[in-house]
Design a protein around this motif. Structure first.
Motif, PDB file in Angstrom:
ATOM      1  N   PRO A 160       0.837  -1.197   0.000  1.00 27.76           N
ATOM      2  CA  PRO A 160       0.000   0.000   0.000  1.00 27.76           C
ATOM      3  C   PRO A 160       0.881   1.259   0.000  1.00 27.76           C
ATOM      4  O   PRO A 160       1.894   1.322   0.696  1.00 27.76           O
ATOM      5  CB  PRO A 160      -0.799  -0.127   1.301  1.00 27.76           C
ATOM      6  N   ARG A 211       0.971   5.743  -1.473  1.00 30.16           N
ATOM      7  CA  ARG A 211       0.239   6.901  -1.983  1.00 30.16           C
ATOM      8  C   ARG A 211       1.212   7.808  -2.716  1.00 30.16           C
ATOM      9  O   ARG A 211       2.426   7.718  -2.555  1.00 30.16           O
ATOM     10  CB  ARG A 211      -0.476   7.646  -0.860  1.00 30.16           C
ATOM     11  N   LEU A 213      -8.922  -3.345  -6.330  1.00 32.68           N
ATOM     12  CA  LEU A 213      -8.343  -2.091  -5.844  1.00 32.68           C
ATOM     13  C   LEU A 213      -8.799  -1.906  -4.402  1.00 32.68           C
ATOM     14  O   LEU A 213      -9.980  -2.078  -4.097  1.00 32.68           O
ATOM     15  CB  LEU A 213      -8.827  -0.912  -6.689  1.00 32.68           C
ATOM     16  N   LEU A 226      -8.570   0.826  -1.117  1.00 30.66           N
ATOM     17  CA  LEU A 226      -8.237   2.156  -0.609  1.00 30.66           C
ATOM     18  C   LEU A 226      -8.222   2.091   0.914  1.00 30.66           C
ATOM     19  O   LEU A 226      -9.104   1.472   1.520  1.00 30.66           O
ATOM     20  CB  LEU A 226      -9.259   3.188  -1.071  1.00 30.66           C
ATOM     21  N   THR A 269     -13.258  -0.885  -1.487  1.00 23.12           N
ATOM     22  CA  THR A 269     -12.701  -1.810  -2.463  1.00 23.12           C
ATOM     23  C   THR A 269     -13.465  -1.634  -3.770  1.00 23.12           C
ATOM     24  O   THR A 269     -14.622  -1.185  -3.771  1.00 23.12           O
ATOM     25  CB  THR A 269     -12.803  -3.284  -2.009  1.00 23.12           C
ATOM     26  N   LEU A 313      -7.644   7.870  -9.167  1.00 23.81           N
ATOM     27  CA  LEU A 313      -7.384   8.025  -7.740  1.00 23.81           C
ATOM     28  C   LEU A 313      -6.880   9.426  -7.453  1.00 23.81           C
ATOM     29  O   LEU A 313      -6.014   9.939  -8.174  1.00 23.81           O
ATOM     30  CB  LEU A 313      -6.323   7.020  -7.280  1.00 23.81           C
ATOM     31  N   TYR A 344      -3.921   6.350   0.182  1.00 24.09           N
ATOM     32  CA  TYR A 344      -3.234   5.069   0.248  1.00 24.09           C
ATOM     33  C   TYR A 344      -4.039   4.030  -0.530  1.00 24.09           C
ATOM     34  O   TYR A 344      -5.256   3.932  -0.374  1.00 24.09           O
ATOM     35  CB  TYR A 344      -3.087   4.594   1.697  1.00 24.09           C
ATOM     36  N   HIS A 345      -3.346   3.252  -1.343  1.00 24.84           N
ATOM     37  CA  HIS A 345      -4.020   2.236  -2.137  1.00 24.84           C
ATOM     38  C   HIS A 345      -3.075   1.078  -2.442  1.00 24.84           C
ATOM     39  O   HIS A 345      -1.856   1.199  -2.327  1.00 24.84           O
ATOM     40  CB  HIS A 345      -4.567   2.831  -3.438  1.00 24.84           C
ATOM     41  N   SER A 346      -3.673  -0.031  -2.823  1.00 25.39           N
ATOM     42  CA  SER A 346      -2.950  -1.190  -3.320  1.00 25.39           C
ATOM     43  C   SER A 346      -3.855  -1.883  -4.322  1.00 25.39           C
ATOM     44  O   SER A 346      -5.054  -1.566  -4.416  1.00 25.39           O
ATOM     45  CB  SER A 346      -2.589  -2.150  -2.180  1.00 25.39           C
TER      46      SER A 346
END
Length: 160
Positions: free
Chosen positions: A52, A54, A73, A75, A85, A99, A104-106
């Motif tokens: 994760p 940003r 995805l 968040l 999600t 985005l 923060y994301h993965s």
């Protein structure tokens, strides 16, 4: 110069990603890191852990468009709690997302051979571009495998 994004290009990228240690690989479509718009293809396999992170710099919005496969995805808030999600599917209901900077994301590949087209503002400066989440395991940490499994579990109902 014209660059054709065709099946042969995607097939070669997927094959290279499958053979890479990180189980993902990107191919830049921009010529250098100084360009004002960064464009790249990313092939990612289900066992690839994307920490994760940003992009905090103002104007660093990120657009992801799915070309192949399925992608989850995730968040997070600043403390690491899942906020949202989204399931992206090539040819499905949601094909891509934009985005906001600072989120923060993965992502997790839900199908083998998943390919993403990513666009974000440049120039690219590796020292400033990505802030990895301190609350998430590092990519090389043994705990990363369990963390990745937890991210996949968020999309268990969508697994084929």
């Amino acid at each position: 110069m014209t660059i054709r994004i065709d099946r042969a290009m995607l097939d070669a990228l997927v094959d290279a990603a499958r053979g890479s240690a990180r189980r993902r690989l990107h191919r830049n479509l921009h010529q250098d890191a100084a360009e004002p718009v960064q464009r790249l293809l990313i092939a990612i396999e289900p066992d690839s852990y994307v920490v994760p992170h940003r992009h905090s710099a103002p104007g660093k919005r990120e657009t992801l468009t799915l070309l192949r496969g399925r992608l989850g995805l995730i968040l997070f808030d600043n403390g690491g709690r899942v906020q949202e999600t989204c399931l992206l599917e090539a040819g499905g209901e949601v094909l891509g997302v934009e985005l906001a900077a600072g989120v923060y994301h993965s992502v997790v590949a839900l199908d083998t051979g998943t390919v993403i087209f990513e666009v974000k503002a440049g120039p690219y400066n590796p020292a400033l571009d990505v802030e990895r989440a301190a609350w998430a395991p590092a990519e090389s940490a043994p705990a990363g495998r369990d963390y990745l499994a937890g991210l996949h579990a968020l999309f268990a109902a969508n697994q084929a």
